[in-house]
Design a protein around this motif. Structure first.
Motif, mmCIF file in Angstrom:
data_model
loop_
_atom_site.group_PDB
_atom_site.id
_atom_site.type_symbol
_atom_site.label_atom_id
_atom_site.label_comp_id
_atom_site.label_asym_id
_atom_site.label_seq_id
_atom_site.Cartn_x
_atom_site.Cartn_y
_atom_site.Cartn_z
ATOM 1 N N SER A 53 61.327 -100.712 -19.795
ATOM 2 C CA SER A 53 60.875 -101.864 -20.582
ATOM 3 C C SER A 53 59.355 -101.948 -20.642
ATOM 4 O O SER A 53 58.798 -103.002 -20.908
ATOM 5 N N THR A 54 58.689 -100.819 -20.416
ATOM 6 C CA THR A 54 57.233 -100.826 -20.394
ATOM 7 C C THR A 54 56.663 -99.888 -21.455
ATOM 8 O O THR A 54 56.962 -98.702 -21.460
ATOM 9 N N ALA A 55 55.869 -100.435 -22.356
ATOM 10 C CA ALA A 55 55.171 -99.616 -23.347
ATOM 11 C C ALA A 55 53.957 -98.982 -22.673
ATOM 12 O O ALA A 55 53.144 -99.682 -22.077
ATOM 13 N N GLU A 56 53.877 -97.669 -22.721
ATOM 14 C CA GLU A 56 52.784 -96.940 -22.079
ATOM 15 C C GLU A 56 51.664 -96.610 -23.066
ATOM 16 O O GLU A 56 50.492 -96.669 -22.733
ATOM 17 N N GLU A 57 52.047 -96.187 -24.266
ATOM 18 C CA GLU A 57 51.095 -95.755 -25.291
ATOM 19 C C GLU A 57 51.506 -96.380 -26.621
ATOM 20 O O GLU A 57 52.694 -96.447 -26.932
ATOM 21 N N LEU A 58 50.546 -96.818 -27.387
ATOM 22 C CA LEU A 58 50.796 -97.389 -28.709
ATOM 23 C C LEU A 58 49.753 -96.835 -29.667
ATOM 24 O O LEU A 58 48.554 -96.931 -29.410
ATOM 25 N N LEU A 59 50.223 -96.239 -30.750
ATOM 26 C CA LEU A 59 49.324 -95.739 -31.785
ATOM 27 C C LEU A 59 49.647 -96.466 -33.071
ATOM 28 O O LEU A 59 50.788 -96.433 -33.548
ATOM 29 N N GLU A 60 48.651 -97.124 -33.626
ATOM 30 C CA GLU A 60 48.811 -97.782 -34.914
ATOM 31 C C GLU A 60 48.035 -97.008 -35.959
ATOM 32 O O GLU A 60 46.840 -96.732 -35.788
ATOM 33 N N VAL A 61 48.725 -96.647 -37.017
ATOM 34 C CA VAL A 61 48.146 -95.902 -38.132
ATOM 35 C C VAL A 61 48.281 -96.787 -39.354
ATOM 36 O O VAL A 61 49.397 -97.078 -39.792
ATOM 37 N N ASN A 62 47.173 -97.238 -39.898
ATOM 38 C CA ASN A 62 47.198 -98.163 -41.028
ATOM 39 C C ASN A 62 46.492 -97.582 -42.238
ATOM 40 O O ASN A 62 45.516 -96.838 -42.117
ATOM 41 N N ARG A 63 46.994 -97.969 -43.389
ATOM 42 C CA ARG A 63 46.430 -97.538 -44.661
ATOM 43 C C ARG A 63 44.996 -98.037 -44.803
ATOM 44 O O ARG A 63 44.687 -99.179 -44.464
ATOM 45 N N ALA A 64 44.127 -97.158 -45.291
ATOM 46 C CA ALA A 64 42.738 -97.517 -45.590
ATOM 47 C C ALA A 64 42.410 -96.962 -46.968
ATOM 48 O O ALA A 64 43.147 -96.120 -47.495
ATOM 49 N N SER A 65 41.317 -97.404 -47.546
ATOM 50 C CA SER A 65 40.972 -96.968 -48.905
ATOM 51 C C SER A 65 40.762 -95.457 -49.004
ATOM 52 O O SER A 65 41.047 -94.863 -50.029
ATOM 53 N N ASN A 66 40.321 -94.844 -47.930
ATOM 54 C CA ASN A 66 40.054 -93.396 -47.967
ATOM 55 C C ASN A 66 40.980 -92.600 -47.044
ATOM 56 O O ASN A 66 40.644 -91.515 -46.619
#
Length: 116
Positions: free
Chosen positions: A74-87
């Motif tokens: 029940s433990t998140a160790e790593e989180l990667l967020e990839v979000n849209r950008a203009s380029n």
């Protein structure tokens, strides 16, 4: 001395408790970067490398991109967020206890950098 040691162990045990992706995001990102790749292209580059390093890696689509998580129990160790950008994409890696070495941690960080 025993009381001090017991206090340190108790605090350590509390810190090692359950961590959610939201908890990870409340801290500073370990890696914050941008990529010319679209979010899907970037996430699909990172995901197989994360799975090789840690079999518990998962990927989900979000409204603005993708979220990759490595969790144990029940433990998140790593989180990667990839979000849209203009380029292309913005990328942010959050880690639980980023200062501590962990199983597969260097491979996780390397994948984030190599796919930029």
């Amino acid at each position: 001395m025993r009381i001090l040691l017991a206090s340190v162990l108790a605090v350590s045990a509390l810190l090692a408790g359950c961590t959610t992706p939201g908890d990870l995001k409340s801290g500073k990102a370990t890696i914050s970067a941008s990529s010319s790749k679209a979010p899907k292209q970037y996430a699909l580059c990172v995901m197989p490398k994360w799975q090789d390093a840690r079999s518990g890696a998962t990927m989900t689509e979000t409204a603005s991109g993708y979220r990759l998580i490595v969790a144990t129990d029940s433990t998140a160790e790593e989180l990667l967020e990839v979000n849209r950008a203009s380029n292309g994409s913005t990328v942010a890696l959050y880690q639980r206890l980023s200062w501590a070495p962990g199983y597969g941690r260097s491979a996780i960080e390397k994948a984030v950098r190599d796919c930029l």
